[in-house]
Design a protein around this motif. Structure first.
Motif, PDB file in Angstrom:
ATOM      1  N   THR A  57      -6.830   1.954   3.002  1.00 35.23           N
ATOM      2  CA  THR A  57      -7.370   0.787   2.153  1.00 35.23           C
ATOM      3  C   THR A  57      -7.973  -0.189   3.225  1.00 35.23           C
ATOM      4  O   THR A  57      -7.288  -0.777   3.889  1.00 35.23           O
ATOM      5  CB  THR A  57      -6.583   0.068   1.116  1.00 35.23           C
ATOM      6  OG1 THR A  57      -6.187   0.995  -0.153  1.00 35.23           O
ATOM      7  CG2 THR A  57      -7.285  -1.151   0.224  1.00 35.23           C
ATOM      8  N   ARG A  73     -11.702   2.450   0.072  1.00 36.81           N
ATOM      9  CA  ARG A  73     -10.622   3.535   0.403  1.00 36.81           C
ATOM     10  C   ARG A  73     -11.139   4.672   1.243  1.00 36.81           C
ATOM     11  O   ARG A  73     -11.727   5.394   0.837  1.00 36.81           O
ATOM     12  CB  ARG A  73     -10.146   3.723  -0.791  1.00 36.81           C
ATOM     13  CG  ARG A  73      -8.690   4.788  -0.658  1.00 36.81           C
ATOM     14  CD  ARG A  73      -7.941   4.725  -2.036  1.00 36.81           C
ATOM     15  NE  ARG A  73      -7.079   3.288  -1.687  1.00 36.81           N
ATOM     16  CZ  ARG A  73      -6.414   2.836  -3.165  1.00 36.81           C
ATOM     17  NH1 ARG A  73      -6.675   3.482  -4.251  1.00 36.81           N
ATOM     18  NH2 ARG A  73      -6.005   1.608  -3.010  1.00 36.81           N
ATOM     19  N   SER A 108      -5.088   8.313   2.395  1.00 40.90           N
ATOM     20  CA  SER A 108      -6.025   7.430   2.243  1.00 40.90           C
ATOM     21  C   SER A 108      -5.563   6.013   2.968  1.00 40.90           C
ATOM     22  O   SER A 108      -4.445   5.851   3.063  1.00 40.90           O
ATOM     23  CB  SER A 108      -6.246   6.945   0.812  1.00 40.90           C
ATOM     24  OG  SER A 108      -5.106   6.627   0.003  1.00 40.90           O
ATOM     25  N   TYR A 154       0.811  -1.300  -0.052  1.00 48.38           N
ATOM     26  CA  TYR A 154       0.315   0.154  -0.074  1.00 48.38           C
ATOM     27  C   TYR A 154       1.045   1.235   0.027  1.00 48.38           C
ATOM     28  O   TYR A 154       0.905   1.963   0.991  1.00 48.38           O
ATOM     29  CB  TYR A 154      -1.100  -0.108   1.447  1.00 48.38           C
ATOM     30  CG  TYR A 154      -1.939  -0.973   1.092  1.00 48.38           C
ATOM     31  CD1 TYR A 154      -2.480  -1.907  -0.081  1.00 48.38           C
ATOM     32  CD2 TYR A 154      -2.633  -1.377   2.283  1.00 48.38           C
ATOM     33  CE1 TYR A 154      -3.244  -2.490   0.143  1.00 48.38           C
ATOM     34  CE2 TYR A 154      -3.707  -2.499   2.513  1.00 48.38           C
ATOM     35  CZ  TYR A 154      -4.049  -2.902   1.376  1.00 48.38           C
ATOM     36  OH  TYR A 154      -4.942  -3.807   1.412  1.00 48.38           O
ATOM     37  N   ARG A 171     -13.213  -3.057  -2.827  1.00 49.61           N
ATOM     38  CA  ARG A 171     -12.469  -2.479  -1.647  1.00 49.61           C
ATOM     39  C   ARG A 171     -12.876  -0.991  -1.489  1.00 49.61           C
ATOM     40  O   ARG A 171     -13.376  -0.393  -2.378  1.00 49.61           O
ATOM     41  CB  ARG A 171     -11.039  -2.607  -1.762  1.00 49.61           C
ATOM     42  CG  ARG A 171     -10.324  -1.860  -2.955  1.00 49.61           C
ATOM     43  CD  ARG A 171      -8.958  -1.889  -3.052  1.00 49.61           C
ATOM     44  NE  ARG A 171      -8.432  -1.246  -4.110  1.00 49.61           N
ATOM     45  CZ  ARG A 171      -6.932  -0.982  -4.338  1.00 49.61           C
ATOM     46  NH1 ARG A 171      -6.338  -1.913  -4.049  1.00 49.61           N
ATOM     47  NH2 ARG A 171      -6.577  -0.486  -5.352  1.00 49.61           N
ATOM     48  N   GLU A 216       0.358   4.842   2.287  1.00 48.69           N
ATOM     49  CA  GLU A 216      -0.333   4.846   2.918  1.00 48.69           C
ATOM     50  C   GLU A 216       0.254   4.586   4.440  1.00 48.69           C
ATOM     51  O   GLU A 216       1.375   4.136   4.504  1.00 48.69           O
ATOM     52  CB  GLU A 216      -1.601   3.584   2.693  1.00 48.69           C
ATOM     53  CG  GLU A 216      -2.346   3.585   1.587  1.00 48.69           C
ATOM     54  CD  GLU A 216      -3.614   2.772   1.657  1.00 48.69           C
ATOM     55  OE1 GLU A 216      -3.970   2.061   2.793  1.00 48.69           O
ATOM     56  OE2 GLU A 216      -4.134   2.560   0.602  1.00 48.69           O
TER      57      GLU A 216
END
Length: 449
Positions: free
Chosen positions: A408, A417, A406, A390, A415, A393
């Protein structure tokens, strides 16, 4: 990795020389206090240590119930210098410790609101020399421990208390964000300290205590002389303010019902408020599971939740301890002992506006390697997502966000977010400390330089 199938050679720790604060789990409930001391005269500082030594316990448990309350004494690099430790010995300490936490703030994500420029005095300055903590199951026994601590510094003119903080478990038994804490602890080979996850093999003692082999099979570099370094460890001590109102506002804004709000919070933490892990109870809180120490940490990720549909790969507890999940790197090289204690009043239930009170936790993160344990976890696991795929993130709870990031959350068919993540925690101060063994404390108290 299974504790039953892993071949872990035995090692004998000099357990009575290791300060109780290094390995002993905190009680629940608990009450305690932290002090920061400045040493203005090295001889007075050593005299204070001599007076304090009888109040500092080694080992884990004893028959005397008064020993259920214990004090710990840790020293910063500035503090070792203030006590008169010779330069060649000061130079033998690892670089992160010598530089101090404030100097390494950008590496560990203390930026923006958490920048050391805004830390609570005296953190991040050369005045922080000795950190004393006392912890107990109740106020009466704590007061006995504090009497011994106060006697030591009040009788010493060249030592001054420059900061103190009361800590106390909230009546709910949970953190200021509303979640049960203190569930997950590693087992440590040869210590008698059992891990709370029966599926995790004990870690080598050298991951936490100097003078013993670590997970690489080597002896961690040890400060010199040996009497100073052996049976010591390093602490990252941090005061972390929690923005409870901002947390609640974000959950409310991104859900349409109390049930959705509870689930979203659990997805961000990785556990339900009771402590029940999402991996074992993905759809609802289970207080019986959360309150059962035999089951509430008995899980791995690869077999039951490899793709994170139960507990997202980016959830807080999965980031700071990925267990057997498929990640970049070896998780066992980055385990730490974490002591989280709460300070400040709770924000009343249902309140969505900040009341201005200071609340949060005093975190103590223990390990023999500051760089590949605490600093690695903060820089690579909490404030970066590359190790789980990711990129960009951060930890939704402990990460330092700027309002644009963001997070996830895997779910079917598409998915989710989360966007525009704010920071829910702010670092108010911190220091890297060395927690000497008892012989080392005596050596420090008897220096003649």
């Amino acid at each position: 990795m299974s504790a039953e199938t892993t071949d872990v050679p035995s090692v004998s720790l000099e357990i009575d020389d290791i300060q109780s604060g290094a390995l002993r789990p905190r009680p629940s409930p608990y009450v305690g206090k932290f002090f920061v001391l400045r040493v203005d005269d090295r001889r007075d500082g050593r005299a204070m240590l001599r007076r304090l030594l009888p109040a500092v316990d080694g080992g884990l448990t004893g028959a005397d119930p008064d020993h259920d309350a214990w004090a710990s004494v840790a020293v910063t690099h500035h503090g070792l210098r203030a006590l008169g430790v010779p330069q060649d010995s000061l130079d033998s300490f690892p670089l992160p410790f010598r530089q101090g936490m404030a100097a390494r703030a950008e590496l560990i994500g203390d930026v923006g609101e958490s920048d050391p420029a805004g830390w609570e005095p005296p953190f991040g300055t050369s005045d922080v020399h000795i950190v004393v903590s006392a912890l107990s199951p109740d106020a009466a026994r704590l007061e006995k421990a504090l009497e011994r601590v106060r006697t030591a510094y009040q009788e010493t003119s060249g030592v001054e208390v420059i900061w103190q903080q009361d800590i106390r478990q909230l009546p709910t038994g949970r953190t200021t964000l509303g979640f049960r804490d203190g569930i997950s602890h590693p087992g440590i080979e040869g210590s008698g300290v059992l891990g709370t996850n029966p599926q995790e093999a004990p870690l080598k003692a050298g991951e936490f205590i100097l003078g013993y082999p670590d997970e690489t099979g080597n002896l961690p570099p040890m400060p010199q002389p040996d009497v100073l370094g052996r049976n010591g460890t390093f602490l990252a001590v941090r005061k972390i303010h929690t923005k409870v109102a901002a947390w609640r506002q974000y959950l409310t804004k991104n859900t349409s019902s109390p049930e959705e709000e509870a689930l979203l919070a659990a997805k961000m933490i990785g556990r339900w408020p009771s402590g029940a892990p999402l991996t074992l109870s993905p759809d609802h809180d289970d207080a019986e599971l959360g309150n059962d120490p035999r089951r509430n940490n008995d899980f791995l990720y690869r077999e039951n939740d490899d793709r994170g549909f139960r507990c997202p790969a980016g959830a807080h507890i999965r980031r700071v301890n990925p267990r057997d999940a498929d990640i970049i790197g070896a998780a066992r090289l980055h385990r730490i002992i974490r002591r989280g204690t709460t300070y400040g009043p709770p924000l009343p239930e249902g309140v969505l506006e900040d009341d201005g009170a200071d609340r949060g936790l005093i975190g103590v993160f223990i390990g023999a390697h500051l760089d590949r344990q605490f600093e690695f976890i903060k820089s690579e696991w909490v404030n970066d997502g590359n190790f789980i795929g990711y990129s960009g993130e951060k930890d939704p709870v402990a990460g330092h966000h700027d309002g644009t990031g963001s997070v996830t959350i895997p779910q079917r068919p598409i998915r989710r977010r989360l966007q525009d993540m704010p920071s829910f925690v702010v670092t108010r101060g911190g220091e890297y400390c060395f927690l000497p063994g008892l012989r080392a404390l005596r050596w420090l108290s008897e220096l003649d330089t």
